[in-house]
Scaffold this motif. Sequence first.
Motif: not given
Length: 385
Positions: A203-207
């Motif tokens: 979720n962090t990397a995609f954001a």
Amino acid sequence: MSVFVEEIVSAPAVEQDVCSLDNYLAQPDHTIDGRIAAARAKLGKSTILLGHHYQRDEVIRFADYTGDSYKLSKIAAETEARYLVFCGVHFMAESADVLGRPDDPPGTGQQVILPDLNAGCSMADMAEIGQVEDCWDSLMAAGLSPADILPITYMNSTAAIKAFCGERGGLVCTSSNAGKAFDWAFARAEKILFLPDQHLGRNTAFAMGIPLNEMVVWDPYQINGGLTPARLKAAKIILWKGHCSVHQRFLPEHVEKVRAKYPGIKVAVHPECRWEVCQKADALGSTERLIHLVESAPEGSMFAIGTEIHLVNRLAKEFAAKGKRIITLDDTGCLCTTMYRISPQHLAWALENLVEGRVVNRIQVREDVKRWSRVALDRMLEIRA
Ligand code: 13P
Ligand code: SF4
């Protein structure tokens, strides 16, 4: 075999009548509150009680400070109190011990107490230090060098894994500063190994704009993580195959269902939820941020919250009186059974022993592990939430 072995130091044997835990556990709920309050008052400023938001109401009502794991670790790093009674789970108490004042001169250091040593975290248990060291060796064998990749561990991990990250130039993050931790790491290396929660990592990397096809999942139970050297070399993010069973239960269908039933409802979830759920949600956040979202919403707002049920129920009760409706994202909303282990009886036992000068269930991280995990935690505190 890893050189990093955690050490839990329990109290010396104590007299049966005065302080046996069994005597406390035999007390019915709610009959022990007066004793907790009295012990708390006697301990005064020498002691602080820290309470994570997932604690049950009967326990969190005694906390001097409540918070998410970032906020509680910051308080642990700053308090002058000699004893920290951590109503949370093991990795939180360990981090408090690492950040606490050292025992120099002797007799002045801080001591951290976890009222029930069985309060662990199933996600933290999904990454064992020996497995992580093997993974690192495999990454190097696949042709990566330590200059290419930095390890970041979620706070929900053992002190040994935090130390592993600190020693290799990496850091710790929580759900409230994972994006900043990724920025910090990408300023220093081109790849990240993220432990142990694949969902928070994804979720962090995609954001940040990293596509899913540049992330791979390392399965510690498969040879070479189940990945070819070519895939490892091509990936920007290597996610450890770990998860939280409480948050992984939330599904995209739950979001669709609440939206269909309650038009206009806002969906807010913890970033330990699956990517598919986070993509559909209106907002993501640490426990502290979820509370803030509800607090700052206008009267008449309605939220479905995807996180541990004690926090959701507490929000529902508190904000009903302020004209806001809060429901759980999934009706069968799950509790964190390890957080739940801290009972009023355990708390009374820990506090009354402390009044008698006995430290029970002390959490004490070994000095060599402490050194590097402190480096990794300090880096996290420097980037802030
Ligand atoms: P927070 O840091 O958001 O409180 O999360 C801790 C946790 O364990 C969530 O499952
Ligand atoms: Fe661990 Fe999940 Fe419980 Fe948080 S909710 S402490 S991640 S098991």
